[in-house]
Design a protein around this motif. Structure first.
Motif, mmCIF file in Angstrom:
data_model
loop_
_atom_site.group_PDB
_atom_site.id
_atom_site.type_symbol
_atom_site.label_atom_id
_atom_site.label_comp_id
_atom_site.label_asym_id
_atom_site.label_seq_id
_atom_site.Cartn_x
_atom_site.Cartn_y
_atom_site.Cartn_z
ATOM 1 N N PRO A 146 0.837 -1.218 0.000
ATOM 2 C CA PRO A 146 0.000 0.000 0.000
ATOM 3 C C PRO A 146 0.869 1.264 0.000
ATOM 4 N N LEU A 147 0.405 2.281 -0.699
ATOM 5 C CA LEU A 147 1.157 3.544 -0.752
ATOM 6 C C LEU A 147 0.347 4.642 -0.078
ATOM 7 N N PRO A 148 1.015 5.663 0.453
ATOM 8 C CA PRO A 148 0.245 6.783 1.000
ATOM 9 C C PRO A 148 -0.425 7.544 -0.147
ATOM 10 N N ARG A 149 -1.466 8.283 0.171
ATOM 11 C CA ARG A 149 -2.128 9.087 -0.881
ATOM 12 C C ARG A 149 -1.226 10.252 -1.217
ATOM 13 N N PHE A 150 -0.632 10.184 -2.376
ATOM 14 C CA PHE A 150 0.304 11.228 -2.794
ATOM 15 C C PHE A 150 -0.290 11.937 -4.014
ATOM 16 N N THR A 151 0.393 12.984 -4.464
ATOM 17 C CA THR A 151 -0.057 13.679 -5.671
ATOM 18 C C THR A 151 1.024 13.567 -6.726
ATOM 19 N N LEU A 152 0.655 13.068 -7.868
ATOM 20 C CA LEU A 152 1.613 13.037 -8.973
ATOM 21 C C LEU A 152 1.410 14.289 -9.816
ATOM 22 N N VAL A 153 2.484 15.034 -10.033
ATOM 23 C CA VAL A 153 2.403 16.162 -10.956
ATOM 24 C C VAL A 153 3.302 15.836 -12.140
ATOM 25 N N GLY A 154 2.687 15.753 -13.301
ATOM 26 C CA GLY A 154 3.451 15.444 -14.510
ATOM 27 C C GLY A 154 3.642 16.716 -15.314
ATOM 28 N N ALA A 155 4.792 16.832 -15.969
ATOM 29 C CA ALA A 155 5.005 17.977 -16.872
ATOM 30 C C ALA A 155 5.458 17.428 -18.209
#
Ligand code: ADP
Length: 363
Positions: A170-179
């Protein structure tokens, strides 16, 4: 393990457009170059100091306030647009606004599944993971990201062949920001996993002037307003280029003048560096000249332009055309690319030429 750090200089990442740069043209490239050493110190540290991109700032202000009040991570975000427009900067500001860690990497650094897995397991809840050039992800990495983004789970294959099995972490709820500079090159399933997708715009003259004035202030360069405007006009709508031109003009003003950047000083210096009054470089001009001289102003196909300039199709489409369209020098039509009356005027062709060419086309 991939290199990952909050302050990784992008210049260490492989350049996305390996180019036999004509030396003067590098000055007008939106890509980060080794000479952009002060870039980190020039990055705005607050949303207020981030000039322009008004709609984007509004959207992000609402999104961060909502996420904070719910105590949740931000939705995954995708920023696209030509290099140097502030995608990395706004992502760092987001992390500040949210009060979370900012981890930065780029797709070419994520070669094997181990690279992305190592990064994902080290994330804390709500952290922002920034992946530059996300259109260049390896297939396996991309697939790992799908479950990580959607289910906050890392599926690891242990062992090989018939005895292999999958373990889920399981992973923590993170935010992926792609550019990315190439939205169209992103696989649809990846695109669909971003809650917010935003295109960064080129900056207008007033915004770029503000950016030049702000940078002069930080670098303690004495500058007159019309000196800043002259630099802004030639900066291709791009903050990174504006800052780079300012540093070159500053050097010139120190050596040839009393150090103050006046309009005349900026003009002379930029002419010397072969920066055209609208920021066009050799390739931009060549694209337009070929259209006008060999194809009566167009329509011309992308392949023809690529062959005539020695650039690849992608670079013409992603780097040159967006700015030429922005300043209304080039139009994309269903039949091909066309030069506009403004392009004729800028390159010194008589307006009658275009009319004559159009008549010939009709005949
Ligand atoms: P990208 O990630 O789109 O290639 P960056 O975020 O690295 O672009 O921005 C390049 C440089 O331009 C930054 O170092 C920063 O100094 C400057 N810059 C970018 N956007 C802005 C802005 N909106 N206001 C002021 N400076 C900016």
């Amino acid at each position: 393990m991939a290199i990952i750090s909050s302050h990784q200089p992008e210049s260490e990442a492989p350049s996305p457009t390996p180019k036999k740069a004509r030396p003067r043209e590098a000055l007008l490239s939106g890509q980060e170059l080794p000479q952009d050493t002060q870039e980190e110190s020039l990055r705005p540290q607050t949303l207020n100091a981030y000039i322009g991109q008004r709609e984007l700032k509004e959207v992000l202000t609402v999104a961060t306030a909502a996420a904070r009040s719910r105590g949740e991570a931000l939705d995954h975000l995708l920023f696209y647009g030509p290099p140097g427009l502030g995608k990395t900067t706004i992502s760092q500001l987001l992390a500040r606004e949210m009060g979370v860690n900012f981890k930065m990497t780029s797709a070419p650094a994520l070669e094997s599944p181990k690279d992305i897995a190592g990064i994902l397991v080290a994330l804390q809840a709500k952290d922002i993971l920034f992946i530059d050039e996300i259109h260049r992800l390896a297939r396996v990495t991309e697939e790992i990201l799908y479950t990580a983004m959607e289910d906050f789970r890392l599926d690891i294959v242990i062992g090989k062949g018939r005895t292999s099995r999958i373990t889920s972490v399981p992973l923590p709820r993170f935010t992926l920001v792609g550019a990315t500079t190439r939205y169209a090159a992103l696989a649809a399933p990846l695109r669909d996993r971003f809650g917010l997708v935003h295109r960064l715009r080129f900056y207008d003259q007033a915004e770029l002037t503000q950016i030049v004035l702000r940078t002069s202030n930080l670098l303690k360069v004495p500058i007159e307003k019309d000196g800043a405007e002259e630099i802004a006009r030639r900066a291709r709508g791009t903050p990174r280029i504006a800052n780079r031109l300012l540093r070159r003009v500053r050097d010139y003003a120190e050596v040839k003048g009393n150090g103050t950047v006046t309009q005349a000083m900026a003009q002379t210096a930029l002419e010397l560096f072969e920066v055209d009054p609208r920021g066009l470089n050799w390739t931009d001009r060549r694209i337009l000249e070929i259209m006008i001289e060999n194809y009566r102003g167009g329509p011309v196909g992308l392949d023809t332009l690529a062959a005539a300039t020695g650039e690849d199709r992608q670079t013409i489409e992603d780097v040159y055309e967006p700015y030429l369209m922005q300043i209304d020098y080039l139009q994309r039509t269903a039949r091909g690319r066309m030069a506009t009356p403004r392009a004729y005027a800028h390159l010194g062709y008589k307006p009658e030429l275009q009319a004559q060419q159009q008549l010939l086309d009709l005949g």
